[in-house]
Scaffold this motif. Structure first.
Motif, PDB file in Angstrom:
ATOM      1  N   ALA A 453       0.940  -0.938  -0.082  1.00 24.06           N
ATOM      2  CA  ALA A 453      -0.106  -0.115   0.009  1.00 24.06           C
ATOM      3  C   ALA A 453       0.869   1.380   0.031  1.00 24.06           C
ATOM      4  O   ALA A 453       0.613   2.354  -0.664  1.00 24.06           O
ATOM      5  CB  ALA A 453      -1.143  -0.006   1.244  1.00 24.06           C
ATOM      6  N   ARG A 454       2.087   1.180   0.822  1.00 26.65           N
ATOM      7  CA  ARG A 454       3.001   2.209   0.916  1.00 26.65           C
ATOM      8  C   ARG A 454       3.429   2.598  -0.731  1.00 26.65           C
ATOM      9  O   ARG A 454       3.618   3.627  -1.064  1.00 26.65           O
ATOM     10  CB  ARG A 454       4.035   2.190   1.921  1.00 26.65           C
ATOM     11  CG  ARG A 454       4.797   3.360   2.259  1.00 26.65           C
ATOM     12  CD  ARG A 454       5.683   3.180   3.383  1.00 26.65           C
ATOM     13  NE  ARG A 454       4.999   2.621   4.312  1.00 26.65           N
ATOM     14  CZ  ARG A 454       5.812   2.177   5.634  1.00 26.65           C
ATOM     15  NH1 ARG A 454       7.035   2.305   5.613  1.00 26.65           N
ATOM     16  NH2 ARG A 454       4.871   1.590   6.370  1.00 26.65           N
ATOM     17  N   CYS A 455       3.929   1.275  -1.258  1.00 30.46           N
ATOM     18  CA  CYS A 455       4.482   1.588  -2.520  1.00 30.46           C
ATOM     19  C   CYS A 455       3.549   1.974  -3.679  1.00 30.46           C
ATOM     20  O   CYS A 455       3.777   2.928  -4.608  1.00 30.46           O
ATOM     21  CB  CYS A 455       4.982   0.366  -2.762  1.00 30.46           C
ATOM     22  SG  CYS A 455       6.488  -0.132  -2.245  1.00 30.46           S
ATOM     23  N   ARG A 459       2.048   6.734   0.755  1.00 27.08           N
ATOM     24  CA  ARG A 459       1.841   7.355   2.170  1.00 27.08           C
ATOM     25  C   ARG A 459       2.106   6.370   3.123  1.00 27.08           C
ATOM     26  O   ARG A 459       1.609   4.954   2.994  1.00 27.08           O
ATOM     27  CB  ARG A 459       0.402   7.612   1.918  1.00 27.08           C
ATOM     28  CG  ARG A 459      -0.125   8.766   0.819  1.00 27.08           C
ATOM     29  CD  ARG A 459      -1.541   8.705   0.916  1.00 27.08           C
ATOM     30  NE  ARG A 459      -1.739   9.447  -0.429  1.00 27.08           N
ATOM     31  CZ  ARG A 459      -3.276   9.757  -0.939  1.00 27.08           C
ATOM     32  NH1 ARG A 459      -4.205   8.816  -0.330  1.00 27.08           N
ATOM     33  NH2 ARG A 459      -3.463  10.432  -1.664  1.00 27.08           N
ATOM     34  N   ARG A 460       2.111   6.577   4.269  1.00 23.60           N
ATOM     35  CA  ARG A 460       2.383   5.643   5.559  1.00 23.60           C
ATOM     36  C   ARG A 460       1.148   5.734   6.277  1.00 23.60           C
ATOM     37  O   ARG A 460       0.845   4.672   7.038  1.00 23.60           O
ATOM     38  CB  ARG A 460       3.601   6.191   6.177  1.00 23.60           C
ATOM     39  CG  ARG A 460       4.079   5.174   7.282  1.00 23.60           C
ATOM     40  CD  ARG A 460       5.172   5.428   7.823  1.00 23.60           C
ATOM     41  NE  ARG A 460       5.866   4.469   8.982  1.00 23.60           N
ATOM     42  CZ  ARG A 460       5.849   4.913  10.069  1.00 23.60           C
ATOM     43  NH1 ARG A 460       5.853   6.149  10.346  1.00 23.60           N
ATOM     44  NH2 ARG A 460       6.227   3.941  11.023  1.00 23.60           N
ATOM     45  N   ASP A 461       0.391   6.749   6.337  1.00 18.97           N
ATOM     46  CA  ASP A 461      -1.052   6.760   7.368  1.00 18.97           C
ATOM     47  C   ASP A 461      -1.887   5.573   7.108  1.00 18.97           C
ATOM     48  O   ASP A 461      -2.193   5.357   5.706  1.00 18.97           O
ATOM     49  CB  ASP A 461      -1.435   8.301   7.423  1.00 18.97           C
ATOM     50  CG  ASP A 461      -0.718   9.197   7.948  1.00 18.97           C
ATOM     51  OD1 ASP A 461      -0.914   9.677   8.886  1.00 18.97           O
ATOM     52  OD2 ASP A 461       0.327   9.479   7.335  1.00 18.97           O
ATOM     53  N   PRO A 536      -4.612   9.377   4.257  1.00 25.85           N
ATOM     54  CA  PRO A 536      -4.528   8.140   4.542  1.00 25.85           C
ATOM     55  C   PRO A 536      -3.798   7.088   3.220  1.00 25.85           C
ATOM     56  O   PRO A 536      -4.424   7.484   2.228  1.00 25.85           O
ATOM     57  CB  PRO A 536      -5.657   7.215   4.959  1.00 25.85           C
ATOM     58  CG  PRO A 536      -6.635   8.404   4.078  1.00 25.85           C
ATOM     59  CD  PRO A 536      -6.212   9.739   4.137  1.00 25.85           C
ATOM     60  N   GLY A 537      -2.892   6.371   3.407  1.00 25.70           N
ATOM     61  CA  GLY A 537      -2.445   5.549   2.463  1.00 25.70           C
ATOM     62  C   GLY A 537      -3.299   4.111   2.272  1.00 25.70           C
ATOM     63  O   GLY A 537      -3.446   3.623   1.177  1.00 25.70           O
ATOM     64  N   ALA A 538      -3.921   3.843   3.416  1.00 30.54           N
ATOM     65  CA  ALA A 538      -4.682   2.608   3.256  1.00 30.54           C
ATOM     66  C   ALA A 538      -5.526   2.521   4.346  1.00 30.54           C
ATOM     67  O   ALA A 538      -5.705   3.335   5.356  1.00 30.54           O
ATOM     68  CB  ALA A 538      -3.910   1.307   3.340  1.00 30.54           C
ATOM     69  N   PHE A 539      -6.539   1.706   4.163  1.00 29.34           N
ATOM     70  CA  PHE A 539      -7.590   1.363   5.305  1.00 29.34           C
ATOM     71  C   PHE A 539      -7.570  -0.147   5.361  1.00 29.34           C
ATOM     72  O   PHE A 539      -7.768  -0.840   4.326  1.00 29.34           O
ATOM     73  CB  PHE A 539      -9.209   1.949   5.086  1.00 29.34           C
ATOM     74  CG  PHE A 539     -10.288   1.116   5.728  1.00 29.34           C
ATOM     75  CD1 PHE A 539     -10.356   1.674   7.244  1.00 29.34           C
ATOM     76  CD2 PHE A 539     -11.103   0.347   5.147  1.00 29.34           C
ATOM     77  CE1 PHE A 539     -11.180   1.084   7.933  1.00 29.34           C
ATOM     78  CE2 PHE A 539     -12.424   0.143   5.865  1.00 29.34           C
ATOM     79  CZ  PHE A 539     -12.271   0.433   7.232  1.00 29.34           C
ATOM     80  N   ILE A 540      -7.436  -0.629   6.520  1.00 27.06           N
ATOM     81  CA  ILE A 540      -7.480  -2.098   6.784  1.00 27.06           C
ATOM     82  C   ILE A 540      -8.524  -2.511   7.650  1.00 27.06           C
ATOM     83  O   ILE A 540      -8.872  -1.695   8.737  1.00 27.06           O
ATOM     84  CB  ILE A 540      -6.170  -2.591   7.230  1.00 27.06           C
ATOM     85  CG1 ILE A 540      -6.194  -4.345   7.487  1.00 27.06           C
ATOM     86  CG2 ILE A 540      -5.588  -2.071   8.740  1.00 27.06           C
ATOM     87  CD1 ILE A 540      -4.646  -4.845   7.689  1.00 27.06           C
ATOM     88  N   CYS A 541      -9.508  -3.406   7.284  1.00 26.41           N
ATOM     89  CA  CYS A 541     -10.673  -3.920   8.034  1.00 26.41           C
ATOM     90  C   CYS A 541     -10.738  -5.359   7.852  1.00 26.41           C
ATOM     91  O   CYS A 541     -10.636  -5.858   6.482  1.00 26.41           O
ATOM     92  CB  CYS A 541     -11.601  -2.971   7.590  1.00 26.41           C
ATOM     93  SG  CYS A 541     -13.345  -3.444   8.305  1.00 26.41           S
TER      94      CYS A 541
END
Length: 767
Positions: A453-455, A459-461, A536-541
């Motif tokens: 996701a960062r790549c 983003r890191r958030d 945000p770079g990603a949302f994990i759920c």
């Protein structure tokens, strides 16, 4: 040969005259001859004289040792065989045997338990095998489809004569035989055996109250084989139409062992050999019935054999091994005692390594939905979603064994298993999820997902759900509110941003129609980040929340939050480590229940049925963004053994229809749990899908205050009744139900019965 010709032959060669009556038979022509003073059995056979002589010599040997078997009459030339010339084919052989008085075992009333008869059956067969230990004959060394030593091969050859559902039932026993018996065949003593103690060959002293075996007939299947096969065959027929198959087996074993003591290997293999004999009988009869559809003799034992096989399938093999050993006075393989193991753990392992239950269990074997302790006691496992298709599933075990014996190396070499399994796994996903990465654990899968996701976004958030858990690596702990907000946690890191847990029963917003409210709160967090010039770079759920309390999110929640995250350029990660591979019943993947397609999906736990493997599945675009010049290599990820095991798991899911089974059993559980909730107010909420369920207990239904102490008491109560459960949720008041997928209605009924007992006897406890 006509009856007239037969009568003439008997008169000329044996001096016997009387009335002939046809008897049923498998291959021989059998007749009952009634003279003025006696009755005899006359057998006309085309079988080779060598094998008929084997039977004659064995019966004579046993008769001389006072066993109740037929005596072979000699003809006027002093021979036990009389040639019968034939113009239409090969010559046949005639034999005359004394008639044994008694009634067939098959005709007794089986509705009543008969422990004395069962034990005498074992005693009789043990005495017979002991008497045969000094008997040998050249004809005993032959190949016969009724030889249980060849049973596995015979069933594989003839299974096509069975229906698909029948084949599945047979296959499970063959797999168990391959796993537990095949490696130990060399330990089993051999000798000449009768090989057919079926209920039409055994005679009892009377039908009204049978207490003893009065005779044994039909030595046509005699051969040299493993001695324990004699006992297995006797048990297989004794359990027909019996409710308590275990009681029958143990009684027969007790009697047999008193006359011919069993070796340890024989005791350990017996249960699986009993199942194999039933399988052989059914496969042999299926082929014979197709060839002779009007032969009622072939059909006579098929129905009860299927019933007996089904009952055996419900019995834990290891538990029966232990009980058989106990009956025979053989020491059970218990290993170290629990106290010494605990002491070693405390001395040599981290104190953070926890144990379940006030009195820890020592578990030494698993099978299907059950675990077994060192005493052979079975425990219904309702919490282990790791062994997805059942503990030690033979098909999965065999796949790993085969590949491990051939090759295990890394992905820098070409191998079919990697691409075959990759294609099979990806075929279960919707487009555009078409690229996979193989790793070793769910934690590693989530860690890799964060890197990808960062790549992809630069983003890191990260947006995370309050109370969620994603693994035990540093990055996963940082993403897990369950950990960083729990004991020993240090709170959220600066790049981690919590969103409220979408919890319809006891959350910030309550009720089914709360998706928009929870999604709006997530949008508020995103807007706060935008105000700080951060995105945000990603949302994990998790597709269904696990440790947060077995929570099904309100319908439409993921659709709305995915839309919000993607508008900012972020990616959406679905954590399927706990709920994937059909556990939800209605679909293969949990995210499909929310009608979304994630950008990245992480898999773990069930993927290898307990083997350490996991995967990340993503889109080509994100996979391409991960190509930065830095090589990604995983020594064990995607190795041939892991891929073979993963493929076997997918095969079992399909062959045993476990996904639809999870739906059916889950619906059954929820229906009956709802009935309990109407009776017991402490059941506040019942939720979940398929075999991923939660039962939330409350001390006050109006305030929904958590019944934490009562939940802990119930878990120990279940354990005392050999059912394994644990709790989830921030207040540890949710019974989590996520058993192996082979958990069915029989197991559900066992749980429901004990749950009702527990609710009825639960003391008033202060939380």
């Amino acid at each position: 040969m006509t009856e007239v010709e037969l009568a003439d032959t008997l008169a000329r060669h044996y001096g016997l005259t009387g009335q002939l009556k046809t008897l049923p038979g498998y291959e021989d022509q059998n007749y009952l001859l009634t003279t003025d003073s006696s009755r005899y059995v006359v057998k006309v056979s085309a079988e080779a004289g060598l094998y008929l002589d084997l039977q004659n010599q064995a019966m004579t040997h046993l008769y001389q040792q006072r066993l109740a078997v037929p005596q072979v009459l000699k003809n006027q030339d002093g021979d036990m065989l009389s040639a019968v010339p034939s113009e239409s084919g090969p010559d046949r052989w005639l034999r005359v045997l004394t008639y044994l008085e008694g009634s067939f075992y098959a005709d007794i009333d089986r509705s009543q338990p008969r422990p004395a008869l069962w034990q005498d059956l074992g005693r009789f067969m043990g005495t017979l095998d002991s008497a045969l230990q000094n008997f040998s004959h050249a004809g005993a060394c032959r190949r016969l489809d009724w030889d249980l030593a060849l049973g596995h091969e015979v069933c594989l050859r003839k299974m096509d004569y069975l229906s698909a559902s029948q084949q599945r039932q047979i296959r499970s026993f063959l797999q168990a035989y391959q796993q537990w018996v095949l490696p130990r065949l060399g330990e089993l003593p051999r000798g000449v055996i009768h090989n057919d103690a079926n209920d039409y060959n055994l005679l009892v002293n009377n039908l009204d109250d049978p207490q003893a075996i009065s005779g044994l007939i039909d030595f046509g299947d005699m051969l040299e084989s493993h001695l324990v096969n004699e006992l297995a065959i006797a048990c297989a027929y004794a359990i027909l139409d019996q409710d308590d198959v275990c009681a029958v087996i143990l009684a027969v074993v007790h009697g047999y062992h008193s006359q011919r003591p069993l070796a340890v290997a024989e005791a350990d293999c017996l249960f699986y050999l009993i199942g194999l004999r039933l399988c052989v009988s059914l496969c042999n009869s299926a082929r014979a019935i197709e060839e002779q559809p009007d032969n009622q003799y072939l059909l006579i034992s098929a129905r009860p054999a299927w019933g007996a096989l089904e009952k055996l399938g419900r019995v834990g093999g290891f538990g029966m091994q232990c009980r058989i050993r106990q009956v025979c006075g053989l020491e059970a393989p218990q290993g170290r005692d629990k106290a010494s193991i605990q002491a070693m753990r405390q001395q040599h392992f981290s104190k953070t390594l926890s144990l379940s239950y006030r009195e820890p269990l020592k578990i030494v074997r698993g099978q299907g939905a059950y675990l077994f302790d060192e005493q052979g006691r079975d425990y219904l496992d309702m919490v282990n979603n790791v062994c997805h298709v059942g503990h030690c599933h033979p098909h999965v075990v065999a796949a790993g064994q085969r590949q491990m014996a051939s090759l295990n190396t890394n992905t820098r070499y070409l191998h079919d298993n990697l691409v075959d399994y990759g294609q099979r796994l990806l075929a279960t996903f919707p487009d555009p999820l078409s690229v996979c990465f193989f790793v070793n654990s769910g934690s590693e899968a989530n860690e890799l997902a964060f890197r990808m996701a960062r790549c992809a976004t630069g983003r890191r958030d990260l947006l995370v759900v309050d109370g969620a858990y994603h693994g035990n690596t540093n990055a996963c702990i940082e993403a897990s509110s369950y950990k960083f907000d729990g004991p020993g946690g240090e709170g959220a890191a600066s790049h981690i941003h919590k969103v409220p847990l979408p919890y319809p029963y006891r959350g910030l917003y309550q009720g089914a129609n709360t998706a928009s409210a929870y999604a709006q709160d997530l949008r508020g967090v995103v807007e706060g980040l935008e105000w700080r010039n951060t995105l945000p770079g990603a949302f994990i759920c998790e597709s269904l929340q696990g440790v947060a309390g077995q929570i099904v999110m309100p319908e439409g929640y993921l659709q709305q939050v995915y839309n919000t995250v993607r508008k900012t350029g972020g990616v959406c990660i679905a954590d399927e480590v706990q709920v994937g591979f059909g556990r939800v019943g209605q679909s293969m993947w949990g995210f499909q229940t929310q009608q979304v397609v994630p950008d990245i999906v992480t898999l773990g736990k069930p993927i290898g049925n307990g083997h350490p493997m996991a995967a990340v599945v993503t889109t080509p675009a994100i996979a391409d963004a991960f190509v930065t010049g830095m090589e990604y290599f995983n020594t064990f990820g995607g190795n041939p053994v892991s891929c073979a095991i993963g493929m076997a798991v997918l095969e079992v899911l399909e062959q045993e229809q476990l996904v639809s089974g999870a739906q059916k059993t889950g619906d059954y559980l929820k229906q009956h749990l709802a009935a309990l909730a109407r009776e017991y107010a402490c059941i506040g909420d019942i939720r979940g899908m398929g075999l991923f369920l939660g039962v939330e207990l409350v001390s006050d239904p109006s305030t929904k205050s958590p019944a934490t102490a009562q939940t802990a008491w119930l878990i120990e109560f279940f354990k005392s009744h050999r059912i394994l459960l644990s709790s989830e949720g921030p207040d540890a008041n949710v019974l989590k139900i996520k058993p192996p997928m082979v958990f069915g209605q029989r197991e559900a009924d066992r749980f429901l019965d004990i749950f009702k007992q527990g609710l009825a006897t639960m003391p008033a406890l202060a939380n």
